[in-house]
Design a protein around this motif. Structure first.
Motif, PDB file in Angstrom:
ATOM      1  N   GLY A 615       0.928  -1.325  -0.322  1.00  0.00           N
ATOM      2  CA  GLY A 615       0.452   0.196   0.073  1.00  0.00           C
ATOM      3  C   GLY A 615       0.813   1.551   0.028  1.00  0.00           C
ATOM      4  N   TYR A 616       0.538   2.193  -1.004  1.00  0.00           N
ATOM      5  CA  TYR A 616       0.852   3.449  -0.743  1.00  0.00           C
ATOM      6  C   TYR A 616       0.352   4.563   0.170  1.00  0.00           C
ATOM      7  CZ  TYR A 616       2.708   7.991  -2.848  1.00  0.00           C
ATOM      8  OH  TYR A 616       2.735   9.337  -3.062  1.00  0.00           O
ATOM      9  N   ALA A 648       1.915   6.023   7.220  1.00  0.00           N
ATOM     10  CA  ALA A 648       3.278   5.859   6.565  1.00  0.00           C
ATOM     11  C   ALA A 648       3.148   5.614   5.153  1.00  0.00           C
ATOM     12  CB  ALA A 648       3.734   3.958   7.412  1.00  0.00           C
ATOM     13  N   PRO A 649       4.320   5.986   3.991  1.00  0.00           N
ATOM     14  CA  PRO A 649       3.936   6.095   2.543  1.00  0.00           C
ATOM     15  C   PRO A 649       3.870   5.163   1.907  1.00  0.00           C
ATOM     16  CG  PRO A 649       5.378   8.060   4.140  1.00  0.00           C
ATOM     17  CD  PRO A 649       5.519   6.779   5.193  1.00  0.00           C
ATOM     18  N   SER A 650       4.512   4.063   2.750  1.00  0.00           N
ATOM     19  CA  SER A 650       3.939   2.962   2.085  1.00  0.00           C
ATOM     20  C   SER A 650       4.052   1.619   3.054  1.00  0.00           C
ATOM     21  CB  SER A 650       5.180   2.299   1.193  1.00  0.00           C
ATOM     22  OG  SER A 650       6.524   2.472   1.943  1.00  0.00           O
ATOM     23  N   PHE A 651       3.714   0.270   2.791  1.00  0.00           N
ATOM     24  CA  PHE A 651       3.905  -1.008   3.912  1.00  0.00           C
ATOM     25  C   PHE A 651       3.615  -1.803   3.075  1.00  0.00           C
ATOM     26  CE2 PHE A 651       1.647  -3.863   6.395  1.00  0.00           C
ATOM     27  CZ  PHE A 651       2.709  -3.409   7.942  1.00  0.00           C
ATOM     28  N   ALA A 652       4.353  -2.422   3.035  1.00  0.00           N
ATOM     29  CA  ALA A 652       4.650  -3.906   2.606  1.00  0.00           C
ATOM     30  C   ALA A 652       5.054  -5.023   2.849  1.00  0.00           C
ATOM     31  CB  ALA A 652       5.922  -3.747   0.977  1.00  0.00           C
ATOM     32  N   THR A 675       8.659  -7.556   6.641  1.00  0.00           N
ATOM     33  CA  THR A 675       7.913  -6.468   5.897  1.00  0.00           C
ATOM     34  C   THR A 675       8.802  -5.125   6.347  1.00  0.00           C
ATOM     35  OG1 THR A 675       6.615  -8.350   7.645  1.00  0.00           O
ATOM     36  CG2 THR A 675       5.606  -6.009   8.007  1.00  0.00           C
ATOM     37  N   HIS A 676       7.706  -3.749   5.516  1.00  0.00           N
ATOM     38  CA  HIS A 676       8.314  -3.088   5.115  1.00  0.00           C
ATOM     39  C   HIS A 676       7.455  -2.385   5.727  1.00  0.00           C
ATOM     40  CE1 HIS A 676      11.401   0.147   3.795  1.00  0.00           C
ATOM     41  NE2 HIS A 676      10.030   0.139   3.391  1.00  0.00           N
ATOM     42  N   ARG A 677       8.242  -1.024   6.603  1.00  0.00           N
ATOM     43  CA  ARG A 677       7.344  -0.191   6.555  1.00  0.00           C
ATOM     44  C   ARG A 677       8.051   1.067   6.918  1.00  0.00           C
ATOM     45  NH1 ARG A 677       3.079   1.313  11.793  1.00  0.00           N
ATOM     46  NH2 ARG A 677       1.548   3.877  10.936  1.00  0.00           N
ATOM     47  N   ALA A 678       7.677   2.002   5.670  1.00  0.00           N
ATOM     48  CA  ALA A 678       8.257   3.733   5.612  1.00  0.00           C
ATOM     49  C   ALA A 678       8.706   4.358   6.478  1.00  0.00           C
ATOM     50  CB  ALA A 678       7.772   4.374   4.321  1.00  0.00           C
ATOM     51  N   ALA A 679       9.256   6.012   6.495  1.00  0.00           N
ATOM     52  CA  ALA A 679       9.482   6.527   7.639  1.00  0.00           C
ATOM     53  C   ALA A 679       8.189   7.403   7.720  1.00  0.00           C
ATOM     54  CB  ALA A 679      10.506   7.427   7.696  1.00  0.00           C
ATOM     55  N   TYR A 680       7.450   7.862   8.925  1.00  0.00           N
ATOM     56  CA  TYR A 680       6.651   8.714   8.822  1.00  0.00           C
ATOM     57  C   TYR A 680       6.080   9.470  10.079  1.00  0.00           C
ATOM     58  CZ  TYR A 680       4.850   5.464  12.577  1.00  0.00           C
ATOM     59  OH  TYR A 680       4.997   4.657  13.755  1.00  0.00           O
ATOM     60  N   ALA A 692      12.332   4.334   9.004  1.00  0.00           N
ATOM     61  CA  ALA A 692      11.589   3.289   8.441  1.00  0.00           C
ATOM     62  C   ALA A 692      12.271   1.447   9.197  1.00  0.00           C
ATOM     63  CB  ALA A 692      11.833   2.969   7.197  1.00  0.00           C
ATOM     64  N   TYR A 693      11.740   0.672   8.234  1.00  0.00           N
ATOM     65  CA  TYR A 693      11.999  -0.649   9.409  1.00  0.00           C
ATOM     66  C   TYR A 693      11.582  -1.846   8.300  1.00  0.00           C
ATOM     67  CZ  TYR A 693       7.743  -1.429  11.176  1.00  0.00           C
ATOM     68  OH  TYR A 693       6.389  -2.399  11.751  1.00  0.00           O
ATOM     69  N   THR A 694      12.351  -3.109   8.925  1.00  0.00           N
ATOM     70  CA  THR A 694      12.321  -3.980   7.600  1.00  0.00           C
ATOM     71  C   THR A 694      12.541  -4.704   8.527  1.00  0.00           C
ATOM     72  OG1 THR A 694      12.759  -3.265   5.471  1.00  0.00           O
ATOM     73  CG2 THR A 694      13.147  -5.090   5.402  1.00  0.00           C
ATOM     74  N   LEU A 695      11.765  -5.825   8.767  1.00  0.00           N
ATOM     75  CA  LEU A 695      11.243  -7.274   9.170  1.00  0.00           C
ATOM     76  C   LEU A 695      11.782  -8.429   8.677  1.00  0.00           C
ATOM     77  CD1 LEU A 695       8.763  -6.058  12.635  1.00  0.00           C
ATOM     78  CD2 LEU A 695      11.237  -5.712  12.164  1.00  0.00           C
ATOM     79  N   VAL A 696      12.342  -9.585   8.953  1.00  0.00           N
ATOM     80  CA  VAL A 696      12.665 -10.756   8.418  1.00  0.00           C
ATOM     81  C   VAL A 696      11.842 -11.784   8.750  1.00  0.00           C
ATOM     82  CG1 VAL A 696      14.235 -12.222   7.586  1.00  0.00           C
ATOM     83  CG2 VAL A 696      15.079 -10.071   7.675  1.00  0.00           C
ATOM     84  N   ASN A 697      11.015 -13.074   8.739  1.00  0.00           N
ATOM     85  CA  ASN A 697      10.086 -13.590   9.771  1.00  0.00           C
ATOM     86  C   ASN A 697      11.060 -14.872   8.950  1.00  0.00           C
ATOM     87  OD1 ASN A 697       9.144 -11.981  11.597  1.00  0.00           O
ATOM     88  ND2 ASN A 697       7.852 -11.403   9.499  1.00  0.00           N
TER      89      ASN A 697
END
Length: 769
Positions: A615-616, A648-652, A675-680, A692-697
């Motif tokens: 989502g953007y 958040a400008p983007s979430f993936a 899972t990625h979430r942009a800075a806001y 921003a952050y990106t998590l790995v599962n």
């Protein structure tokens, strides 16, 4: 000709490959039923009516299949996504975030506490630090959003659900008040899919343990499922944890050939330990609040609250979350009943009643809150299927009523821990009522082109009285009565076109509207963060357009792409006024929300899978002048063009997996998920943003197909969440700007940040009987 068309439709369905038919059954069934409506209308004129029981017996379905128009599942002409339990069946699924984050356009954040989740559709709930606002939430099409617009997600267990439907875009024509972002419907697992019992247990780091069981069955004339779980954990952050139990039941029975009765029950009670929210600077130095047991000996950068020594006024002391034993003890009971009666073969009358009791005891800060909020929601509607000018049509019309009885109290906290309840600060008594009607028509202009038009109209009333208590030094307590008696009238139209361009491609274009009245509590807090009259607040409204496409190629590929733009008027913006002050709400005259959503499920090779949700969001104010005051100074700041904080400008979310499709190793599989979430930004001036952050599962599992041997009744999994042990902001409340304040000053404003969950290992086992 009519008989030939019906035979052709049934032959087409039967000719589909078995695997594809299973995958597309729900969508294909919906399409066939719409086309069959016109056929049934013609056959009724020349043949004896076919009872529901006869139809069901011939098709192999249970006789309790609903015939009224679904509220949330497979809507025509609107962007919807359904996530099935297959996506989380072999994962810990600790909260509903693990389900809904798989839908495009949905952003999830941590709420207040280790199990609370904030769910936002197209940024609708981004400014809220707990629960869900500006979306309507259902369970099995029973409302679990109370008439004041609040739903909570920390009182549910994802193991109970077989699917989740996410409806995106302003939808007040269909769902009424507060449906500015859309709706979410959680569907419990069907008895026909269980046909017996399942028991399981999941364990994980930081004391996580979940023991759960499901029983269910379906037969000629009935279907039921019953779920129960007991879950507990200690959070990674100091003084966080919970224990909560849930019972969730659904049963449907056919009474003769024309009547179906459905009953729903949800019961949950939870004990939650809560930490304090930190400033951004504190979070950077001590994100998990370690060494914060006592204020006198606390490590640096521990969050504290300020409480009156005597619980009334005068001297204050600082307490950590552990010293104050900040907590929540909430109990939720929801009971509903739905009756469907077929007035004729093509006309169904549905009546539904839901009772929802929320009892809260929340010493979560310096002003503990207690209350009982009981609500009653009634609806009655008719669904008609037939033809209009030779075109297949489905019509819907109904009325609805919601009533919330609010009895709540706030107090000063004393230093005596969780039970340290001091002098009252305010009482709120009164009710919120919503009464309205809605109508919808779906008309097949051609075999491939569907027109949908709908409208909703609603009268809302807030009749609430607040009594605010003040305790001047050396004087008697003073009481100030602030009445709020507001009425609102809202109308929400919608229209859409859905075109099945070819069998594999479906397009839609839609214009929809949404509205949401202010919360009763917002009427009693001024912009200074103190009790007072704020009854000039106006309801927020939005008008949105979206254009989307969905591609389905057998079991190999499903994809969706949607672009949207929404114009908001009087958007309600809520933010903190500062430490130990109440959050306040104001209207932003105009703002613009726009964005793009994409989803993909692709199986390029046997056993492989790729799932993507994205989502953007570009949300910004177009007309908002914010006044800031400090003592005798006051100034107005133009926020036009600024990004709306919290969005958040983007979430993936991307998941790449493999499951062995055949042979002795069938059922062994795993996946890697990003899972990625942009800075806001988290303030209206956009001076401070969280990174921003990106998590790995990663996940490994064994989920064999049914067959001989006891091992085929067992499922196993092991997962690692946040594999790289990334420290990230799990949630950040919106903070207020101040006169002369800069970014450095904002980083030291407390009461905003919770750290997200660090690396955690989970494992689970489940058995079927």
């Amino acid at each position: 000709m009519t008989r030939y068309l019906l035979a052709s439709l049934l032959a087409t369905a039967a000719a589909m490959p078995a695997a594809a038919q299973s995958h597309d059954a729900a969508a294909r069934r919906a399409d066939l039923l719409r086309q069959r409506a016109a056929i049934d209308a013609e056959l009724a004129a020349i043949e004896a009516p076919t009872s529901l029981a006869t139809t069901a017996a011939a098709s192999g379905d249970v006789v309790v299949t609903a015939r009224a128009l679904s509220l949330t599942t497979k809507l025509t002409g609107q962007t919807t996504t359904t996530i099935t339990d297959a996506a989380v069946r072999n994962t810990p699924a600790t909260t509903v975030a693990d389900l809904v984050k798989l839908s495009p356009g949905v952003v999830v954040i941590q709420g207040n506490g280790p199990r609370d989740v904030g769910v936002s559709i197209r940024g609708s709930n981004a400014r809220q630090s707990f629960g869900a606002r500006n979306i309507q939430v259902f369970e099995d099409d029973f409302p679990v959003t109370q008439p004041d617009g609040l739903a909570r997600f920390d009182l549910t267990d994802p193991h109970a659900y077989g699917a989740v439907d996410v409806v995106r875009g302003p939808s007040s024509a269909r769902y009424g008040n507060y449906a500015l972002g859309g709706a979410v419907n959680f569907r419990t697992r069907a008895g026909r899919d269980i046909q017996g019992a399942e028991v399981g247990t999941d364990i994980g780091g930081y004391g996580y343990a979940n023991v759960y069981a499901t029983i269910g069955h379906a037969g000629a004339g009935y279907e039921y499922s019953l779920f129960g779980s007991l879950v507990g954990a200690d959070g990674a952050t100091g003084h966080t944890g919970y224990q909560t139990g849930t019972i969730n039941a659904l049963a449907t029975v056919a009474i003769g050939s024309r009547d179906r009765l459905t009953a729903k029950l949800i019961y949950n009670e939870g004990e939650f330990r809560l930490s304090t929210r930190l400033s951004y600077a504190q979070y950077l130095r001590n994100p998990y609040q370690q060494g914060c047991e006592r204020a006198a000996t606390a490590a640096p950068d521990c969050g504290t609250i300020s409480v009156f020594v005597n619980g009334v006024s005068g001297a204050r002391i600082a307490q950590t979350a552990a010293e104050g034993d900040l907590a929540r003890n909430d109990r939720r009971t929801i009971a509903g009943a739905r009756w469907e009666h077929d007035l004729a073969d093509n006309l169904t009358w549905r009546t539904q009643a839901t009772f929802d009791s929320r009892v809260v005891n929340q010493p979560t800060g310096s002003t503990p809150f207690k209350g009982t909020l009981d609500s009653y929601q009634l609806s009655s509607d008719v669904t008609w299927r037939g033809t209009v000018a030779g075109m297949a049509a489905t019509g819907f019309a109904g009325v609805f009523y919601g009533y919330l009885d609010n009895q709540s109290y706030s107090f000063n906290k004393t230093p005596a821990g969780r039970n340290g309840i001091g002098a009252p600060t305010q009482t709120v008594f009164g009710d919120v009522r919503n009464l309205g009607l809605r109508a919808r028509e779906e008309l097949a202009l051609t075999r491939r082109l569907m027109l949908v038009a709908g409208i909703g109209a609603e009268r809302s009333l807030i009749d609430v009285r607040q009594t605010a208590y003040a305790y001047p030094a050396n004087a008697a307590a003073t009481l100030t009565l602030i009445p709020a008696n507001r009425s609102f009238w809202n109308v929400a139209p919608e229209a859409s076109l859905q075109w099945q361009a070819i069998d594999a491609i479906r397009l839609h274009a839609r214009v929809g509207t949404g509205y949401g009245i202010p919360q009763a509590g917002s009427l009693f807090v001024t912009s200074a963060g103190v009790p007072g009259n704020n009854t000039a607040l106006r309801p927020q409204r939005n008008t949105g357009v979206d254009v989307g496409a969905q591609v389905t190629i057998g079991r190999t590929l499903t994809a969706e792409l949607t672009g949207y733009q929404e114009w908001f008027r009087d958007e309600l913006v809520t933010q903190s006024a500062g430490v130990n002050l109440l959050a306040y709400t104001a209207n932003a005259p105009r703002s613009l929300h726009r964005g793009v959503e994409a989803g993909l499920n692709w199986r390029p090779l046997s056993g492989t899978s790729l799932a993507l949700s994205y989502g953007y969001n570009d949300h910004h104010y177009t007309d908002f002048a914010e006044r800031l005051t400090a003592g005798g100074r006051s100034a107005v700041f133009d926020r036009a063009g600024n990004a709306i904080p919290g969005v958040a400008p983007s979430f993936a979310n991307v998941r790449l997996g493999y499951d062995q499709p055949s042979g002795s190793a069938q059922g062994i599989g795993g996946f890697v998920e990003l899972t990625h979430r942009a800075a806001y930004a988290i303030d209206n001036a956009n001076l401070l943003s969280v990174p921003a952050y990106t998590l790995v599962n990663v996940n490994l599992h064994y989920d064999p197909p049914p067959g001989p041997g006891w091992w085929r009744r067992m499922s196993l999994f092991a997962s690692v969440q946040n594999l790289t042990d990334r420290t990230y902001v799990g949630s950040a409340s919106i903070i207020a700007n101040s006169l002369g304040g800069d970014r450095a000053a904002l980083t030291n404003v407390t009461g905003s940040v919770y750290a997200g969950q660090p690396r955690t290992v989970f494992a689970g086992v489940k058995s079927r009987f």
